[in-house]
Structures are given as C-alpha cells and as structure tokens.
Design an enzyme around this catalytic site. Structure first.
Site, mmCIF file in Angstrom:
data_model
loop_
_atom_site.group_PDB
_atom_site.id
_atom_site.type_symbol
_atom_site.label_atom_id
_atom_site.label_comp_id
_atom_site.label_asym_id
_atom_site.label_seq_id
_atom_site.Cartn_x
_atom_site.Cartn_y
_atom_site.Cartn_z
ATOM 1 N N ARG A 72 83.021 57.145 -59.898
ATOM 2 C CA ARG A 72 81.363 56.835 -59.406
ATOM 3 C C ARG A 72 81.371 55.651 -59.624
ATOM 4 N NH1 ARG A 72 82.058 62.543 -58.605
ATOM 5 N NH2 ARG A 72 82.341 63.289 -56.531
ATOM 6 N N LYS A 83 77.376 42.307 -53.369
ATOM 7 C CA LYS A 83 77.991 42.759 -52.165
ATOM 8 C C LYS A 83 79.114 43.098 -52.245
ATOM 9 C CE LYS A 83 75.600 41.433 -47.489
ATOM 10 N NZ LYS A 83 75.303 40.352 -47.270
ATOM 11 N N GLU A 124 78.102 26.391 -47.935
ATOM 12 C CA GLU A 124 77.813 27.717 -48.296
ATOM 13 C C GLU A 124 76.323 27.201 -48.724
ATOM 14 O OE1 GLU A 124 77.934 30.902 -47.650
ATOM 15 O OE2 GLU A 124 80.011 31.248 -47.198
ATOM 16 N N LYS A 168 69.523 32.417 -53.333
ATOM 17 C CA LYS A 168 70.242 33.847 -52.818
ATOM 18 C C LYS A 168 69.186 34.580 -54.433
ATOM 19 C CE LYS A 168 74.221 36.508 -52.404
ATOM 20 N NZ LYS A 168 75.691 36.438 -52.078
ATOM 21 N N GLU A 208 70.293 44.578 -47.397
ATOM 22 C CA GLU A 208 69.717 44.008 -45.901
ATOM 23 C C GLU A 208 69.175 44.635 -45.161
ATOM 24 O OE1 GLU A 208 73.898 41.329 -44.952
ATOM 25 O OE2 GLU A 208 73.402 41.887 -43.642
ATOM 26 N N ARG A 257 67.630 39.303 -45.850
ATOM 27 C CA ARG A 257 68.691 39.383 -46.294
ATOM 28 C C ARG A 257 69.509 38.592 -45.373
ATOM 29 N NH1 ARG A 257 72.101 41.818 -51.420
ATOM 30 N NH2 ARG A 257 73.973 40.802 -51.255
ATOM 31 N N ASN A 310 73.535 34.798 -43.919
ATOM 32 C CA ASN A 310 75.208 35.486 -42.851
ATOM 33 C C ASN A 310 74.955 33.814 -41.733
ATOM 34 O OD1 ASN A 310 76.164 37.173 -43.635
ATOM 35 N ND2 ASN A 310 74.717 38.425 -43.446
ATOM 36 N N HIS A 367 77.693 32.807 -40.049
ATOM 37 C CA HIS A 367 78.815 33.931 -40.291
ATOM 38 C C HIS A 367 79.054 34.429 -39.603
ATOM 39 C CE1 HIS A 367 77.720 32.088 -44.438
ATOM 40 N NE2 HIS A 367 78.395 33.614 -45.578
ATOM 41 N N HIS A 427 83.368 33.996 -39.236
ATOM 42 C CA HIS A 427 83.937 35.762 -39.735
ATOM 43 C C HIS A 427 84.978 35.724 -38.236
ATOM 44 C CE1 HIS A 427 80.973 37.795 -42.904
ATOM 45 N NE2 HIS A 427 81.631 36.503 -43.323
ATOM 46 N N HIS A 484 87.085 30.814 -46.278
ATOM 47 C CA HIS A 484 86.014 30.886 -45.731
ATOM 48 C C HIS A 484 84.624 29.851 -45.352
ATOM 49 C CE1 HIS A 484 82.714 33.959 -45.622
ATOM 50 N NE2 HIS A 484 81.914 33.303 -46.139
HETATM 51 P P1 NAD Z 1 89.368 32.339 -53.070
HETATM 52 O O1 NAD Z 1 88.471 33.506 -54.198
HETATM 53 O O2 NAD Z 1 90.407 32.898 -52.385
HETATM 54 O O3 NAD Z 1 89.011 31.048 -53.801
HETATM 55 C C1 NAD Z 1 89.635 30.045 -53.025
HETATM 56 C C2 NAD Z 1 91.074 29.329 -54.084
HETATM 57 O O4 NAD Z 1 91.043 28.828 -55.480
HETATM 58 C C3 NAD Z 1 92.401 30.968 -54.088
HETATM 59 O O5 NAD Z 1 93.333 30.304 -53.952
HETATM 60 C C4 NAD Z 1 91.855 30.737 -56.306
HETATM 61 O O6 NAD Z 1 93.282 31.261 -57.016
HETATM 62 C C5 NAD Z 1 91.919 29.289 -55.908
HETATM 63 N N1 NAD Z 1 91.485 29.092 -57.500
HETATM 64 C C6 NAD Z 1 89.734 29.579 -57.736
HETATM 65 N N2 NAD Z 1 89.364 29.251 -59.074
HETATM 66 C C7 NAD Z 1 90.022 28.084 -59.302
HETATM 67 C C8 NAD Z 1 89.524 27.079 -60.152
HETATM 68 N N3 NAD Z 1 89.011 27.010 -60.782
HETATM 69 N N4 NAD Z 1 90.629 26.623 -60.455
HETATM 70 C C9 NAD Z 1 91.951 26.651 -59.644
HETATM 71 N N5 NAD Z 1 92.090 27.202 -58.316
HETATM 72 C C10 NAD Z 1 90.990 28.229 -58.598
HETATM 73 O O7 NAD Z 1 87.805 32.085 -52.153
HETATM 74 P P2 NAD Z 1 86.520 31.466 -52.682
HETATM 75 O O8 NAD Z 1 86.129 30.591 -51.651
HETATM 76 O O9 NAD Z 1 85.774 31.845 -53.211
HETATM 77 O O10 NAD Z 1 85.811 33.260 -51.464
HETATM 78 C C11 NAD Z 1 85.606 33.617 -50.569
HETATM 79 C C12 NAD Z 1 86.014 34.860 -50.442
HETATM 80 O O11 NAD Z 1 84.752 35.110 -50.957
HETATM 81 C C13 NAD Z 1 85.564 35.101 -48.865
HETATM 82 O O12 NAD Z 1 86.257 36.928 -48.851
HETATM 83 C C14 NAD Z 1 84.570 35.716 -48.758
HETATM 84 O O13 NAD Z 1 84.284 36.680 -47.447
HETATM 85 C C15 NAD Z 1 83.825 35.792 -49.950
HETATM 86 N N6 NAD Z 1 82.293 35.815 -49.906
HETATM 87 C C16 NAD Z 1 81.552 36.792 -50.812
HETATM 88 C C17 NAD Z 1 80.218 36.755 -50.325
HETATM 89 C C18 NAD Z 1 79.450 38.129 -51.243
HETATM 90 O O14 NAD Z 1 78.779 38.234 -50.994
HETATM 91 N N7 NAD Z 1 80.263 39.071 -51.516
HETATM 92 C C19 NAD Z 1 79.499 36.187 -50.232
HETATM 93 C C20 NAD Z 1 80.411 35.079 -49.730
HETATM 94 C C21 NAD Z 1 81.858 35.059 -49.306
HETATM 95 N N1 GLY Z 2 76.828 35.929 -48.099
HETATM 96 C C1 GLY Z 2 75.590 36.798 -47.880
HETATM 97 C C2 GLY Z 2 74.613 38.370 -48.403
HETATM 98 O O1 GLY Z 2 75.099 37.840 -49.653
HETATM 99 O O2 GLY Z 2 74.360 38.187 -48.034
#
Ligand code: NAD
Ligand code: GLY
Length: 362
Positions: A123, A145, A187, A229, A239, A243, A247, A250, A254, A267
């Site tokens: 939990r 999130k 972003e 942010k 949200e 908030r 998006n 997005h 998405h 992404h």
């Molecule tokens: P990712 O986590 O897939 O990383 C991108 C690539 O870079 C991967 O292959 C990873 O292994 C590599 N990598 C990471 N750090 C590295 C480094 N320092 N050196 C070399 N390679 C490295 O992608 P991302 O763009 O970081 O994140 C995308 C994800 O985030 C999506 O799933 C998206 O939906 C999510 N997201 C979430 C939120 C949220 O609020 N939670 C907001 C925006 C995006």
């Molecule tokens: N990436 C959108 C949010 O965190 O609300």
C-alpha cells in the site's frame, strides 16, 4: 562541490525538493538524506545501469543503506504491468518491508514503472526519482504521475504518488543520444507554449546551444521547465483542472504512440507532432494567429523533431485511440488547445469538422 539548484514541489506534508546540477550523483549526502529506512532497491535498465548504477550504489554504501538492484529490459514496450510484477516479485522475495525505498535510475519509462510499483507495494513505500534523460529531468520525474501502458491505451494504468525527492544530474545527459535529447526538447518547448511566451522566445534564441549541449543553457531550460511543472502540480496535483494543460499535444501524441506501436515513435517525437496538430486546430478555430503555428513548427524543426504526423495513420485510428484518454468526460474527447503563445486551455467546445481537417492534413 557542483552548483546545485533546488526547487520545491509544494504539496503540504508531501512536498519534496528537485535538485538540479552537474555531477550530483557524486554527492552521497543528497541521496542518503532522503532514504528513511535501512534498505533500498534500485530499479534501472540494461542501458543506464552500466553508466550510472555504481555512483548510486556508492552513495547508499556511504550511508550504510543495504541495497540491491533490478535491471528491466530497455524500452517503452516494457512499460507494462508485467514489469511491475517483476519488481513486486523481487521485493517480496527479499522481504522488503514498508520502510524500504525504491530508487528509479533512468528515463521516464523506469521512473513511471518504479513510481507505480512503489505506490502499490504494501500500500505504498517511498521512492526517489533519479532521471537520466532530458525528458525525464524536465517532466516525468516531477509531479507524481506513475503508471504503465496498456495495449489499448498509453498510461492507462497508474496512480498519483509523489517521490521523496528528484535528483537530476545534468551530467548524465552527456551520454544521451541526439535523438533522445531532441525528444526531451519537445516537452521543454511545450512549457513555453502553454504558459511562458518569454521562455518560448528564449528557446528560439538558444535552441542551437541546447542541441550542442551547452551546460548553462541546458541547466536554465531544465530549471525553468521544472519550475513551471512544480507550480502547476502544486496548484492541481490530481488534474482536476489546470494540470491538464501539461498535456498539450499529448492526445494526438498518445494516439500516435499507441497506434504506431510503443517505442516506434519516441514519446517526445509523438508529442512534437501532436503540438503542431494542437496549434493547427487552434489556428483553424482562429484562436491563434498563423504566425504562432509557424513559430511552433520552426522551433520544433530546429530541434530536429518531427512536425508531421505519421503518413499511414487514418482518421479512424486517431479517433479510436483518442477515445481512450484520461481527460475525456462522458465519452467526449477533451483537448488542450492554444488561445495565444504561452496560453493553453482545456476544452470540449471545438468543431469536430475542424478536428477532422487537422487530422487529415497533418
Ligand atoms: P526512456 O525512459 O525510454 O529513455 C529513453 C532512452 O534513453 C532509453 O533507451 C534509455 O535506456 C536511455 N537512457 C536513459 N538515460 C540515459 C543516459 N543518461 N545515457 C544514455 N542513454 C540513456 O524515455 P524518456 O523519454 O525518458 O521517457 C518517456 C516516458 O516518460 C514515456 O513512457 C512517457 O509516457 C513518460 N512520461 C511520463 C510523464 C509523467 O508525468 N509521469 C511525463 C512525460 C512523459
Ligand atoms: N506530463 C503531464 C503531467 O504530469 O501532468
């Protein structure tokens, strides 16, 4: 001692700091002070661990925190409930109790999965975000999130669950590929579009520096993005309103990610195409001037990001995918659109014919 900037996400007793600086992973105390218990599980992936796991382990050793690590397969296609199951299995096998801390070391994929696992294990246990991509440093690590994808919809399974801290070591960006750096810029540009015209103009002037990985410019962009942010999340954590403007682009993005198969469009790339579609639809309603759309396209192009949606996606595929979106209300697709450069709003009051034109012409 590296220069560290500290921001705060203000959420009462769930407030937490965002540390931003070059070389922060070498500062054992920064991590150590946010681990409450005596044990930690570091979650990373097979790409990031060989680069940065040892630094995190060293910091935990310095604070006598017992730790283990679990390396997930790398890729958006592994942001699944199955990966969460692997983490839970390990936590139980090693008898981690509620005092344990999960540490997410990686990009947004590792961060989102780890946060979700932390939110449901017994939990809820503490977790810490150590984002290592530009995208995760400016966006996904902040705001709580968490979640994973479903084959029918992006981020459809998840929780709101805040970390203990975010530790963004900008030197980790040195090893990031150019393509991933650009994905993060999508972003960053989003923040300018939704809330900060001045920042958008600063980006127009500094985009080449950012692409060249100029340390000062990157640090500035990360701070301004996180600040934006953090402010929005502090006002509307779950949200209920504002908030949702985070998006922008997005809903389209998405839809592209889901339809094209997770991982085929990054992404940030899907968001870039989505930002242009949001600007296009806003312009078709005459809510923004054509010049705003053109500026958006120009900045994204200079960032080496796609400004055209995939050619092989149909109108029906968009609408089907967009019908599964957390913003939707009673079956109506809600969209984030622009009324000015630096001003986004959320609406269901758009003309479906214009939406169709945007999709068919993107
Ligand atoms: P990712 O986590 O897939 O990383 C991108 C690539 O870079 C991967 O292959 C990873 O292994 C590599 N990598 C990471 N750090 C590295 C480094 N320092 N050196 C070399 N390679 C490295 O992608 P991302 O763009 O970081 O994140 C995308 C994800 O985030 C999506 O799933 C998206 O939906 C999510 N997201 C979430 C939120 C949220 O609020 N939670 C907001 C925006 C995006
Ligand atoms: N990436 C959108 C949010 O965190 O609300």
């Amino acid at each position: 001692m590296p220069l560290t900037h500290t921001l705060k996400v203000e959420l009462g007793d769930r407030s937490y700091p965002i540390y931003i600086g070059d070389g922060l992973l070498g500062e054992a105390d920064l991590l150590g002070r946010h681990v409450d218990g005596q044990t930690a599980l570091i979650i990373s992936n097979t790409t990031v661990a060989p680069l940065y796991l040892a630094s995190v382990q060293k910091s935990l050793d310095a604070h006598n925190i017992r730790h283990d690590n679990l390396l997930l397969d790398d890729g958006e296609q592994y942001k699944t409930i199955a990966s969460v199951g692997i983490i839970i299995d390990r936590l139980l096998q090693q008898k981690h109790d509620r005092q344990t801390t999960l540490i997410a070391l990686g990009g947004g994929v590792v961060g989102d999965i780890t946060g979700f696992a932390a939110s449901i294990y017994q939990r809820g246990v503490n977790y810490i975000q150590i984002p290592t991509t530009l995208l995760s440093q400016v966006d996904s690590s902040v705001g709580g999130k968490t979640g994973v994808n479903h084959v029918l919809g992006k981020n459809m399974i998840g929780t709101f669950y805040q970390p203990q801290c975010v530790l963004a070591d900008t030197s980790t960006l040195d090893t990031l590929s150019d393509r991933e750096l650009s994905a993060g810029l999508a972003e960053v540009i989003k923040y300018g579009l939704i809330r900060d015209a001045k920042f958008f103009q600063w980006l127009e002037q500094n985009i080449q520096k950012l692409k060249d990985r100029d340390k000062e410019a990157l640090s500035e962009a990360i701070q301004i993005s996180c600040n934006c942010k953090a402010e929005i999340v502090s006002i509307d954590e779950r949200e209920a309103g504002i908030r949702a403007i985070l998006n922008l682009g997005h809903s389209f993005g998405h839809a592209i990610e889901t339809t094209m198969g997770y991982g085929n469009w990054l992404h940030g790339e899907a968001v870039a195409a989505g930002l242009v579609m949001a600007a296009d639809l806003s312009e078709r309603h005459r809510w923004i001037d054509q010049s705003v759309k053109q500026q958006t396209i120009a900045l994204l192009e200079k960032s080496s990001l796609p400004v055209k949606a995939p050619t092989d996606m149909t109108f029906d595929q968009y609408v089907n995918a967009m019908a599964i979106d957390k913003k939707n209300v009673d079956g109506t697709i809600k969209l984030v659109l622009l009324k000015n450069l630096g001003e986004a709003f959320v609406t269901t009051d758009y003309d479906p014919k214009l939406l169709e034109q945007t999709i068919n012409n993107s």
